[in-house]
Design a protein around this motif. Structure first.
Motif, PDB file in Angstrom:
ATOM      1  N   ARG A   1      -1.419  -9.742  13.009  1.00  0.00           N
ATOM      2  CA  ARG A   1      -1.947  -8.743  12.062  1.00  0.00           C
ATOM      3  C   ARG A   1      -2.717  -9.425  10.927  1.00  0.00           C
ATOM      4  NH1 ARG A   1       3.621  -6.146  10.985  1.00  0.00           N
ATOM      5  NH2 ARG A   1       2.655  -4.763   9.463  1.00  0.00           N
TER       6      ARG A   1
ATOM      7  N   LYS B   1      -3.299  -4.990  17.150  1.00  0.00           N
ATOM      8  CA  LYS B   1      -4.724  -4.658  17.323  1.00  0.00           C
ATOM      9  C   LYS B   1      -5.059  -3.310  16.684  1.00  0.00           C
ATOM     10  CE  LYS B   1      -5.370  -7.242  21.570  1.00  0.00           C
ATOM     11  NZ  LYS B   1      -5.278  -7.135  23.034  1.00  0.00           N
TER      12      LYS B   1
ATOM     13  N   VAL C   1      -6.447   0.359  16.787  1.00  0.00           N
ATOM     14  CA  VAL C   1      -6.597   1.481  17.721  1.00  0.00           C
ATOM     15  C   VAL C   1      -8.027   2.037  17.609  1.00  0.00           C
ATOM     16  CG1 VAL C   1      -5.738   3.840  18.148  1.00  0.00           C
ATOM     17  CG2 VAL C   1      -4.121   2.006  17.521  1.00  0.00           C
TER      18      VAL C   1
ATOM     19  N   LEU D   1      -0.319   7.155  13.415  1.00  0.00           N
ATOM     20  CA  LEU D   1      -0.330   6.596  14.775  1.00  0.00           C
ATOM     21  C   LEU D   1       1.095   6.504  15.331  1.00  0.00           C
ATOM     22  CD1 LEU D   1      -3.035   3.823  14.218  1.00  0.00           C
ATOM     23  CD2 LEU D   1      -3.261   5.820  15.731  1.00  0.00           C
TER      24      LEU D   1
ATOM     25  N   LYS E   1       0.839  -1.213   0.000  1.00  0.00           N
ATOM     26  CA  LYS E   1       0.000   0.000   0.000  1.00  0.00           C
ATOM     27  C   LYS E   1       0.872   1.261   0.000  1.00  0.00           C
ATOM     28  CE  LYS E   1      -2.089  -1.254   3.861  1.00  0.00           C
ATOM     29  NZ  LYS E   1      -1.424  -2.563   4.097  1.00  0.00           N
TER      30      LYS E   1
ATOM     31  N   ARG F   1      -9.970  -0.043   8.854  1.00  0.00           N
ATOM     32  CA  ARG F   1      -9.453  -1.393   9.051  1.00  0.00           C
ATOM     33  C   ARG F   1     -10.478  -2.315   9.674  1.00  0.00           C
ATOM     34  NH1 ARG F   1      -3.827  -0.723   8.450  1.00  0.00           N
ATOM     35  NH2 ARG F   1      -2.663  -2.627   8.802  1.00  0.00           N
TER      36      ARG F   1
ATOM     37  N   GLY G   1      -1.305   4.185   9.789  1.00  0.00           N
ATOM     38  CA  GLY G   1      -0.238   3.614  10.613  1.00  0.00           C
ATOM     39  C   GLY G   1       0.854   4.645  10.895  1.00  0.00           C
ATOM     40  N   ASP G   2       1.254   5.397   9.853  1.00  0.00           N
ATOM     41  CA  ASP G   2       2.296   6.425  10.051  1.00  0.00           C
ATOM     42  C   ASP G   2       1.820   7.501  11.032  1.00  0.00           C
ATOM     43  OD1 ASP G   2       3.940   5.129   8.290  1.00  0.00           O
ATOM     44  OD2 ASP G   2       3.702   6.563   6.637  1.00  0.00           O
TER      45      ASP G   2
ATOM     46  N   ASN H   1     -14.101   1.507  12.377  1.00  0.00           N
ATOM     47  CA  ASN H   1     -13.377   2.561  11.639  1.00  0.00           C
ATOM     48  C   ASN H   1     -14.255   3.129  10.535  1.00  0.00           C
ATOM     49  OD1 ASN H   1      -9.817   1.570  11.289  1.00  0.00           O
ATOM     50  ND2 ASN H   1     -10.921   2.335  13.035  1.00  0.00           N
TER      51      ASN H   1
HETATM   52  N1  LIG Z   1      -6.662   2.199  10.828  1.00  0.00           N
HETATM   53  C1  LIG Z   1      -5.603   1.709  11.499  1.00  0.00           C
HETATM   54  C2  LIG Z   1      -4.358   1.522  10.850  1.00  0.00           C
HETATM   55  C3  LIG Z   1      -3.309   0.997  11.556  1.00  0.00           C
HETATM   56  N2  LIG Z   1      -3.463   0.681  12.863  1.00  0.00           N
HETATM   57  C4  LIG Z   1      -2.369   0.083  13.652  1.00  0.00           C
HETATM   58  O1  LIG Z   1      -1.119   0.283  13.017  1.00  0.00           O
HETATM   59  C5  LIG Z   1      -0.531  -0.973  12.691  1.00  0.00           C
HETATM   60  C6  LIG Z   1       0.332  -0.850  11.441  1.00  0.00           C
HETATM   61  O2  LIG Z   1      -0.499  -0.484  10.351  1.00  0.00           O
HETATM   62  P1  LIG Z   1       0.133   0.016   8.971  1.00  0.00           P
HETATM   63  O3  LIG Z   1      -1.017   0.350   8.090  1.00  0.00           O
HETATM   64  O4  LIG Z   1       1.161   1.058   9.217  1.00  0.00           O
HETATM   65  O5  LIG Z   1       0.952  -1.224   8.414  1.00  0.00           O
HETATM   66  P2  LIG Z   1       0.578  -2.584   7.692  1.00  0.00           P
HETATM   67  O6  LIG Z   1       0.097  -3.500   8.806  1.00  0.00           O
HETATM   68  O7  LIG Z   1      -0.472  -2.380   6.669  1.00  0.00           O
HETATM   69  O8  LIG Z   1       1.887  -3.024   7.152  1.00  0.00           O
HETATM   70  C7  LIG Z   1      -1.699  -1.947  12.611  1.00  0.00           C
HETATM   71  O9  LIG Z   1      -1.324  -3.299  12.781  1.00  0.00           O
HETATM   72  C8  LIG Z   1      -2.567  -1.439  13.764  1.00  0.00           C
HETATM   73  O10 LIG Z   1      -2.069  -1.857  15.013  1.00  0.00           O
HETATM   74  C9  LIG Z   1      -4.684   0.867  13.479  1.00  0.00           C
HETATM   75  O11 LIG Z   1      -4.833   0.557  14.642  1.00  0.00           O
HETATM   76  N3  LIG Z   1      -5.743   1.388  12.785  1.00  0.00           N
END
Ligand SMILES: Nc1ccn([C@@H]2O[C@H](COP(=O)(O)OP(=O)(O)O)[C@@H](O)[C@H]2O)c(=O)n1
Ligand SMILES: Nc1ncnc2c1ncn2[C@@H]1O[C@H](COP(=O)(O)OP(=O)(O)O)[C@@H](O)[C@H]1O
Length: 286
Positions: free
Chosen positions: A227, A146, A148, A124, A102, A176, A121-122, A180
């Motif tokens: 995940r 998990k 958020v 957060l 992505k 996600r 994710g970035d 959400n």
């Molecule tokens: N909408 C979201 C996106 C990410 N996250 C958190 O951030 C982590 C990393 O998400 P990310 O989108 O950066 O990475 P990928 O898991 O897609 O590689 C996820 O496993 C969740 O713990 C979340 O809680 N809610």
């Protein structure tokens, strides 16, 4: 702490003699009676202003939901200078499993099509680094793979959207789960124009994550498996929901980066052949 909100565009017939209503909310998480005896539970359809649809997250008193562009949070407007409710905004959700590519493809799309890339994710992870009061909670959730709570992520997304000055957004890794999705639509009143879905086998995603090498705490095999489970159980249903609305543009993400981007380009700027196909189709039915 008190928060004041202004109501605009209330039809005069229900507006009474006042020009402006200041609604105020206390920390208890509800609105005390106003001049119209307004109580605002989590979701409230006012009998006085049936066009208004107010929602409220008790844990975030400053986050008022603005729907239909009729209720404006004056404080937010002042702070940001502009409000997304003032503009026509294009939102594309970018979804797919962890490691499906992505972020990689969003960077390409930004370069070619002028979108602003917002990775949930970035945002957060930046929030953890900023030392915010939610930092520890977010860090623990990410470590466990998990999701958020929506109000935290949505607030970050909204702030980033307002600060960007752009009106075209790639929202990566969000929504996600169903919570959400529903909360975003409720809070912002926005729906995605379409959903870009990167489809990739788990074995390939696992290989990519294990060699991503960005020093991420969640790129270890134990968290990766968690995940994947969350993705299957919570995120795929969201993709299915949008698919049922005809909004999903599915991309085979297992191919090399350049080939994946060729497919992405077809979504953002359909090739001549496809344009001609639709042109011919329209001509045939007119
Ligand atoms: N909408 C979201 C996106 C990410 N996250 C958190 O951030 C982590 C990393 O998400 P990310 O989108 O950066 O990475 P990928 O898991 O897609 O590689 C996820 O496993 C969740 O713990 C979340 O809680 N809610
Ligand atoms: N099509 C691809 N083929 C091989 N590796 C890829 C591909 N797309 C991305 N990668 C690599 O896989 C890893 C995960 O990609 P990333 O874009 O961070 O995924 P996501 O944002 O979906 O978690 C990164 O190291 C990236 O360089």
């Amino acid at each position: 702490m008190r928060h004041y909100y202004s109501l605009f565009t209330i039809p005069p017939v229900v507006r009474g003699e006042e020009d402006l209503y200041n609604l105020y909310c206390g920390s208890a998480g509800f609105l005390p009676p106003t001049c119209f005896n307004w109580h605002c539970p989590k979701l409230h359809l006012s009998p006085y202003f049936p066009r208004f649809h107010l929602s409220y997250f008790p844990s975030l008193p400053e986050l008022w939901l603005v729907l239909m562009g009729t209720v404006l949070d004056a404080a937010t407007k002042d702070a940001n200078g502009s409000l997304l409710t003032d503009k026509k905004v294009t939102v594309v959700f970018v979804l797919g499993g962890p490691g499906s590519g992505k972020g990689t493809q969003c960077a390409n799309i930004v370069e070619h099509y002028g979108y602003t890339h917002l990775s949930a994710g970035d945002l957060l992870r930046a929030e953890i680094k900023s030392g915010s009061e939610n930092g520890t909670m977010i860090q623990n959730m990410i470590k466990e793979g998990k999701i958020v709570p929506s109000e935290v992520t949505i607030k970050l997304l909204q702030r980033a959207m307002n600060e960007s000055g752009n009106d075209k957004f790639l929202i990566d890794g969000f929504p996600r789960n169903e919570e959400n999705r529903a909360a975003f639509e409720l809070v912002t009143g926005m729906e995605p124009t379409f959903v870009l879905f990167f489809d990739c086998l788990e074995e390939e995603m696992e290989r990519r994550l294990l060699s991503r090498n960005q020093g991420r705490e969640d790129d270890n095999i134990e968290t990766i498996r968690k995940r994947f489970r969350v993705y299957m159980e919570s995120s795929l249903p969201v993709i299915e929901y949008y698919n049922s609305k005809g909004k999903v543009r599915k991309i085979d993400a297992a191919k090399p980066v350049e080939e994946v981007f060729e497919a992405v380009k077809e979504v953002f700027a359909p090739s001549n052949a496809e344009v001609m196909h639709y042109r011919n189709f329209l001509c045939s039915i007119l």
